[in-house]
Enzyme design. Structure first.
Site, mmCIF file in Angstrom:
data_model
loop_
_atom_site.group_PDB
_atom_site.id
_atom_site.type_symbol
_atom_site.label_atom_id
_atom_site.label_comp_id
_atom_site.label_asym_id
_atom_site.label_seq_id
_atom_site.Cartn_x
_atom_site.Cartn_y
_atom_site.Cartn_z
ATOM 1 N N PRO A 187 3.415 2.313 -1.047
ATOM 2 C CA PRO A 187 2.423 2.844 -1.983
ATOM 3 C C PRO A 187 2.015 1.837 -3.048
ATOM 4 C CG PRO A 187 4.061 4.508 -1.512
ATOM 5 C CD PRO A 187 4.541 3.246 -0.850
ATOM 6 N N ASP A 188 0.727 1.808 -3.323
ATOM 7 C CA ASP A 188 0.082 0.971 -4.354
ATOM 8 C C ASP A 188 -0.025 -0.502 -3.996
ATOM 9 O OD1 ASP A 188 0.036 3.322 -5.785
ATOM 10 O OD2 ASP A 188 1.551 2.722 -7.247
ATOM 11 N N SER A 189 0.629 -0.941 -2.921
ATOM 12 C CA SER A 189 0.764 -2.382 -2.707
ATOM 13 C C SER A 189 -0.565 -3.089 -2.441
ATOM 14 C CB SER A 189 1.730 -2.667 -1.554
ATOM 15 O OG SER A 189 1.266 -2.064 -0.359
ATOM 16 N N ASP A 216 -2.809 -2.746 -6.054
ATOM 17 C CA ASP A 216 -2.252 -3.333 -7.270
ATOM 18 C C ASP A 216 -2.418 -4.850 -7.286
ATOM 19 O OD1 ASP A 216 -0.822 -3.085 -9.698
ATOM 20 O OD2 ASP A 216 1.079 -3.541 -8.712
ATOM 21 N N ASP A 223 -0.880 2.265 2.641
ATOM 22 C CA ASP A 223 -1.389 2.948 1.464
ATOM 23 C C ASP A 223 -2.683 2.309 0.968
ATOM 24 O OD1 ASP A 223 -0.861 5.111 -0.490
ATOM 25 O OD2 ASP A 223 -1.045 3.422 -1.878
#
EC number: 3.2.1.-
Length: 309
Positions: free
Chosen positions: A140-142, A145, A180
């Site tokens: 998640p978020d990788s 971000d 993600d």
């Protein structure tokens, strides 16, 4: 002549892709309810708490994803032990150990120490699932971000995630894995489509949206469809509905007034609606839980999500 033909046929067989079995949904009988999720453990150990019934009936009795990272110990043992006890039910797992995790947000920092360590970790993760049916959300978020990362770090991370997709494709044939893709208001759909392509989304089932966030299912579906348009292919996507019942209020870290969303199900605008974030687990020391570390369960956060407080 016959020998040449035989050799040609062998070459075709050798290069043919590995056959996948039926979908993990058709191989199982509904989603797995984790008896050792953070809310379930709290319910068991706090029977006299006035919030117990609400949390038990509305959260701990529902299918919720299990997150795996450095805290999990030996990852092959942890993942193998988890999927082995799910029986005929479909487990949902989250791989959350990318180096430099939450680089820009900071509340959930950590991850494997080096790219080499991560490759070994994610390879063991996929191997531990093996042929068992499962759903996995990858990091998640990788891919969202990126705004505080250098080009070199972005390329390094992208390569690691692509390696992860290759491992699940090769070692976990009955797993539907999803890269993600952030949420509906974080990264423009066209930009995210490029990042997904670069990170190997074509090797896995699809992508995930709204993990640990609050955007409505409708907004997330619109975003998922826009990402697919930009991809130029239609990849299935899943939406985290664990806390999106009241939508998004512009805050992401333990905001007030949020509510549980639709429990795990197939369909519903996406391929699946899932409770990926554990309701009641803190986003970090912020918002309504200024003293609760990220990933720690807080019964008041959980209770408030039941009623939309």
């Amino acid at each position: 002549m016959m020998r040449a033909l035989a050799l040609a046929l062998l070459a075709v067989v050798a290069t043919a892709p590995a056959a996948h079995a039926a979908s993990p949904v058709s191989l199982t009988d509904g989603f797995y309810v984790d008896p050792d999720s953070n809310p379930a453990v709290w319910v068991r150990t706090n029977p006299s708490d006035g919030r117990n019934a609400a949390i038990k009936n509305n959260i701990s009795s529902k299918p919720i994803a299990r997150w795996f990272g450095s805290w999990s110990g030996d990852i092959k043992t942890a993942v193998g032990g988890y999927v082995n006890k799910t029986g005929t039910k479909l487990p949902v797992l989250v791989a959350y150990n990318i180096p430099g995790r939450d680089a820009c947000g900071g509340h959930s920092g950590g991850g494997a120490g080096t790219p080499e360590a991560y490759r070994a970790w994610i390879s063991a993760f996929a191997s531990a699932i093996g042929s068992r049916p499962a759903v996995v959300v990858i990091e998640p978020d990788s891919l969202a971000d990126f705004n505080c990362m250098t080009d070199a770090k972005i390329a390094e991370r992208t390569a690691m995630i692509k390696y992860a997709t290759e491992q699940f494709k090769a070692k976990a044939p009955n797993t539907w894995a999803y890269l993600d893709a952030g949420n509906a208001q974080w990264v423009p759909a066209g930009t995210m489509a490029t990042r997904l392509n670069n990170a190997g989304v074509r090797n896995v089932r699809g992508f995930s949206i709204n993990v640990s966030n609050y955007h409505t299912t409708a907004a997330s579906t619109t975003y998922g469809n826009a990402v697919n348009t930009a991809l130029g292919i239609t990849k299935p996507y899943v939406i985290d509905t664990s806390r999106n019942g009241n939508g998004h209020n512009g805050e992401w870290c333990n905001p007030g007034g949020r509510k549980l969303g639709t429990p795990a199900r197939t369909g519903g605008g996406a391929e699946m609606l899932l409770w990926v974030k554990v309701p009641g687990d803190s986003d970090g020391k912020c918002g309504k839980a200024p003293n609760v570390e990220a990933g720690k369960f807080d019964p008041q956060l959980a209770y408030d999500l039941v009623y939309g407080y």
